[in-house]
Design a protein around this motif. Structure first.
Motif, PDB file in Angstrom:
ATOM      1  N   CYS A 160      -4.090  29.388   0.708  1.00  0.00           N
ATOM      2  CA  CYS A 160      -4.076  30.657   1.436  1.00  0.00           C
ATOM      3  C   CYS A 160      -2.714  30.930   2.072  1.00  0.00           C
ATOM      4  O   CYS A 160      -2.493  32.008   2.628  1.00  0.00           O
ATOM      5  CB  CYS A 160      -5.181  30.703   2.495  1.00  0.00           C
ATOM      6  SG  CYS A 160      -4.885  29.664   3.943  1.00  0.00           S
ATOM      7  N   SER A 179      -6.296  32.720   6.956  1.00  0.00           N
ATOM      8  CA  SER A 179      -7.098  33.263   5.865  1.00  0.00           C
ATOM      9  C   SER A 179      -6.192  33.776   4.748  1.00  0.00           C
ATOM     10  O   SER A 179      -4.979  33.921   4.940  1.00  0.00           O
ATOM     11  CB  SER A 179      -7.960  34.425   6.386  1.00  0.00           C
ATOM     12  OG  SER A 179      -8.797  34.001   7.437  1.00  0.00           O
ATOM     13  N   PRO A 180      -6.769  34.068   3.584  1.00  0.00           N
ATOM     14  CA  PRO A 180      -6.000  34.775   2.554  1.00  0.00           C
ATOM     15  C   PRO A 180      -5.520  36.127   3.070  1.00  0.00           C
ATOM     16  O   PRO A 180      -5.886  36.559   4.171  1.00  0.00           O
ATOM     17  CB  PRO A 180      -7.013  34.933   1.408  1.00  0.00           C
ATOM     18  CG  PRO A 180      -8.011  33.840   1.634  1.00  0.00           C
ATOM     19  CD  PRO A 180      -8.111  33.695   3.124  1.00  0.00           C
ATOM     20  N   GLY A 210      -9.951  40.061  -4.086  1.00  0.00           N
ATOM     21  CA  GLY A 210      -9.555  39.455  -2.835  1.00  0.00           C
ATOM     22  C   GLY A 210      -8.061  39.330  -2.609  1.00  0.00           C
ATOM     23  O   GLY A 210      -7.263  40.064  -3.202  1.00  0.00           O
ATOM     24  N   MET A 229      -6.069  36.061  -2.257  1.00  0.00           N
ATOM     25  CA  MET A 229      -5.353  34.799  -2.427  1.00  0.00           C
ATOM     26  C   MET A 229      -3.956  35.101  -2.963  1.00  0.00           C
ATOM     27  O   MET A 229      -3.818  35.800  -3.983  1.00  0.00           O
ATOM     28  CB  MET A 229      -6.100  33.868  -3.380  1.00  0.00           C
ATOM     29  CG  MET A 229      -7.438  33.379  -2.833  1.00  0.00           C
ATOM     30  SD  MET A 229      -7.324  32.398  -1.313  1.00  0.00           S
ATOM     31  CE  MET A 229      -6.665  30.875  -1.937  1.00  0.00           C
ATOM     32  N   ASP A 246     -12.995  34.408   0.453  1.00  0.00           N
ATOM     33  CA  ASP A 246     -12.195  35.306  -0.380  1.00  0.00           C
ATOM     34  C   ASP A 246     -13.089  35.930  -1.439  1.00  0.00           C
ATOM     35  O   ASP A 246     -13.903  35.248  -2.065  1.00  0.00           O
ATOM     36  CB  ASP A 246     -11.044  34.549  -1.052  1.00  0.00           C
ATOM     37  CG  ASP A 246     -10.148  35.471  -1.858  1.00  0.00           C
ATOM     38  OD1 ASP A 246      -9.316  36.167  -1.256  1.00  0.00           O
ATOM     39  OD2 ASP A 246     -10.301  35.511  -3.098  1.00  0.00           O
ATOM     40  N   ASN A 249     -14.609  39.404   6.860  1.00  0.00           N
ATOM     41  CA  ASN A 249     -13.327  38.678   6.818  1.00  0.00           C
ATOM     42  C   ASN A 249     -12.246  39.404   7.611  1.00  0.00           C
ATOM     43  O   ASN A 249     -11.425  38.771   8.282  1.00  0.00           O
ATOM     44  CB  ASN A 249     -12.874  38.502   5.365  1.00  0.00           C
ATOM     45  CG  ASN A 249     -13.732  37.511   4.602  1.00  0.00           C
ATOM     46  OD1 ASN A 249     -14.504  36.759   5.188  1.00  0.00           O
ATOM     47  ND2 ASN A 249     -13.615  37.520   3.282  1.00  0.00           N
TER      48      ASN A 249
END
Length: 410
Positions: A31, A143-144, A173, A175, A292, A317
């Motif tokens: 991440c 986090s991503p 997502g 990443m 993610d 998220n």
């Protein structure tokens, strides 16, 4: 590819650069923890700190090769540290050192240093380490990319942006490495490879006797169904075909342990209940959300075009990245998607994909009818038409992600 500056995290860590607190950056593998550490090192150099007083050890790379015990770590540091001036010590993936909590406590006491560590396990600052350090560590969960960060990343790397960016993010997502893939099959392969690596390094190596096939079946199912209420008993009935009461109870305990392992390596995040009326325990009700969306969606052969659970996952998220404690609201006869909390203030949130039908509008706004709490109430959707009513505010989720509008808490 060019790297964005993750100011959201740097701004929180920066005040502690010279502090005796141990700075622990935690989060799922890939991440961006190591990159963030490099950015911190760059800022410390810019302050005039000599390179000879900055030590970086990657325990999954050449600089930290074979450092697996406290003694080996101390031997390495003793060879590098030459004076009593302050050193800035960075240790990447600290969990690879046996009894790492003792090693960290020893470094903090033995050297004039500012210590930074990263780890890919949520237990890093719990249990033994917390006891050893008696409140001398600060955790910075990472986090991503958020949606806004993906747009910034695309901009500095000259990646084309268009109106479909949101739906790309909803599907695949944030990443950072996903943008190196050229097509959807490449994305699926990347996420499956990442998932297998996480499971192998952060679950199977720690739990040698685990039934690998059973664990993978449960883990795959949890990832694919993230956003729904988690029930170990229901999963035991569905996946393991257990009907005998004793077998079912035993299988449910095993699945609950599997879920804990999945959460510990940051594949999913637990959204715990917030009891709006009373504090009665309702059989441990909770939801699990994938950290993610690319990892979540790579487990399904088809992606729903009307994926409210995916939209919930995205908003969950985002709220976590903004520093909210996010819970699922529980009442006797209904459920509120989220209660977003900071300190003693909060708001209530419902999430819908589109409010196309009157029945959908009535359901989402009607979810608040028995809540007499004066805290703000919101309905999030992708609609551009403002359907706010009865003191309940409608928010377009893309506008929220782009900081064009924000929520209030009270």
């Amino acid at each position: 590819m060019k790297i964005i500056k993750r100011e959201n995290y740097l701004s929180k860590i920066r005040p502690f650069y010279d502090s005796s607190y141990i700075k622990a950056i935690t989060g799922i593998r890939r991440c961006g923890k190591s990159v963030l550490m490099e950015q911190i090192i760059d800022e410390i150099r810019d302050k005039g700190v000599d390179n000879n007083h900055i030590i970086y050890l990657n325990l999954e790379g050449k600089s930290g090769e074979n450092i697996t015990t406290r003694k080996k770590l101390e031997n390495k540091l003793n060879k590098i540290i030459k004076d009593d001036d302050k050193y800035y010590i960075f240790i990447d993936e600290i969990q690879h050192i046996k009894r790492f909590e003792e090693a960290i406590a020893s470094i903090r006491l033995s050297y004039n240093c500012s210590l930074f560590i990263t780890g890919s396990n949520s237990k890093l600052l719990k249990g033994k380490l917390q006891d050893k350090l008696t409140g001398r560590a600060k955790e910075f969960p990472m986090s991503p990319f958020t949606y806004k960060e993906t747009k910034e990343f695309k901009l500095i790397n000259d990646i084309e942006t268009n109106e479909e960016d949101f739906f790309d993010y909803l599907k695949w997502g944030g990443m950072p490495q996903r943008y190196e893939e050229l097509d959807e099959q490449g994305l699926v392969d990347y996420f499956q490879s990442l998932y297998q690596s996480i499971i192998e390094k952060d679950v199977f190596q720690s739990h040698k006797r685990i039934n690998r096939n059973a664990f993978l079946n449960v883990s795959n199912y949890i990832m694919m169904t993230s956003g729904r209420v988690f029930s170990a008993t229901s999963i035991a009935k569905y996946l393991l075909n257990k009907t005998n009461e004793e077998e079912l109870k035993s299988a449910a305990v095993t699945i609950a342990n599997y879920q804990k392992y999945i959460a510990e390596c940051f594949l999913v995040s637990e959204c715990k209940p917030y009891y709006i009326q009373g504090k009665q325990a309702l059989n441990g009700t909770k939801k699990l959300y994938a950290i993610d969306l690319g990892l979540r969606n790579s487990f399904s052969n088809t992606i729903d075009t009307d994926d409210t659970f995916g939209l919930e996952n995205l908003l969950y998220n985002e709220l976590k990245a903004r520093g909210y404690d996010v819970r699922c609201g529980i009442m006797r006869n209904c459920e509120i998607d989220f209660v977003a909390i900071k300190g003693k203030k909060k708001c209530f949130i419902q999430v819908a994909y589109y409010l196309e039908k009157q029945s959908t509008i009535d359901r989402e706004y009607g979810a608040f009818k028995n809540i007499h709490d004066a805290s703000p109430k919101y309905v999030f959707s992708l609609d551009r038409v403002d359907t706010s009513r009865n003191g309940i505010t409608h928010i377009n989720i893309i506008d929220f992600l782009n900081d064009k509008i924000d929520i209030n808490i009270s």
